[in-house]
Design an enzyme around this catalytic site. Sequence first.
Site, PDB file in Angstrom:
ATOM      1  N   GLN A 184       2.982   8.103  -5.172  1.00  0.00           N
ATOM      2  CA  GLN A 184       3.965   7.179  -4.619  1.00  0.00           C
ATOM      3  C   GLN A 184       3.981   5.900  -5.445  1.00  0.00           C
ATOM      4  OE1 GLN A 184       2.320   7.067  -0.654  1.00  0.00           O
ATOM      5  NE2 GLN A 184       3.932   8.413   0.122  1.00  0.00           N
ATOM      6  N   ARG A 231       0.833  -1.198   0.000  1.00  0.00           N
ATOM      7  CA  ARG A 231       0.000   0.000   0.000  1.00  0.00           C
ATOM      8  C   ARG A 231       0.865   1.244   0.000  1.00  0.00           C
ATOM      9  NH1 ARG A 231      -1.588   3.779   3.437  1.00  0.00           N
ATOM     10  NH2 ARG A 231      -0.652   2.760   5.232  1.00  0.00           N
ATOM     11  N   VAL A 232       0.447   2.212  -0.794  1.00  0.00           N
ATOM     12  CA  VAL A 232       0.990   3.569  -0.713  1.00  0.00           C
ATOM     13  C   VAL A 232      -0.188   4.498  -0.480  1.00  0.00           C
ATOM     14  CG1 VAL A 232       3.061   3.158  -2.095  1.00  0.00           C
ATOM     15  CG2 VAL A 232       0.941   3.845  -3.236  1.00  0.00           C
ATOM     16  N   SER A 233       0.075   5.663   0.074  1.00  0.00           N
ATOM     17  CA  SER A 233      -1.000   6.576   0.464  1.00  0.00           C
ATOM     18  C   SER A 233      -1.532   7.430  -0.673  1.00  0.00           C
ATOM     19  CB  SER A 233      -0.519   7.487   1.596  1.00  0.00           C
ATOM     20  OG  SER A 233      -0.156   6.715   2.709  1.00  0.00           O
ATOM     21  N   THR A 234      -0.709   7.707  -1.649  1.00  0.00           N
ATOM     22  CA  THR A 234      -1.141   8.568  -2.762  1.00  0.00           C
ATOM     23  C   THR A 234      -0.749   7.950  -4.090  1.00  0.00           C
ATOM     24  OG1 THR A 234       0.910   9.845  -2.934  1.00  0.00           O
ATOM     25  CG2 THR A 234      -0.722  10.616  -1.312  1.00  0.00           C
TER      26      THR A 234
END
Length: 120
Positions: free
Chosen positions: A13, A7-10
Amino acid sequence: MKIGYARVSTKDQNLEMQIEALGRNGCTKIFQETKSAVKERPELEKMLEHTREGDVVVVWKLDRLGRSLKHLIDMVSGFRDKGVEFISLNDRIDTTTVQGRLTFNIFASFAEFERELIRE
């Protein structure tokens, strides 16, 4: 089966580093999320539905899975209830080993202690 969750937040990324590490560590299925941890995470939900007894969930780092220590402990406890183990590569936590279970239980004890202090 080893199941990865990246997972990345944006969207700016990149998941590539996590995906490569999960693949190197034997994950045959990798769920990929590009969402903040505070919002709904459909790929996480799919992963949770996909896991079966005997599986191992692998993440690159603890903060990729849980929103908070309490949330993370609840998730790993849920894995344990299903007969699913957990590995965090960068944090060197592996609940398939005695040392990994001890480390995770120490984290859980600290979280419980923090909750009780807040309650007092």
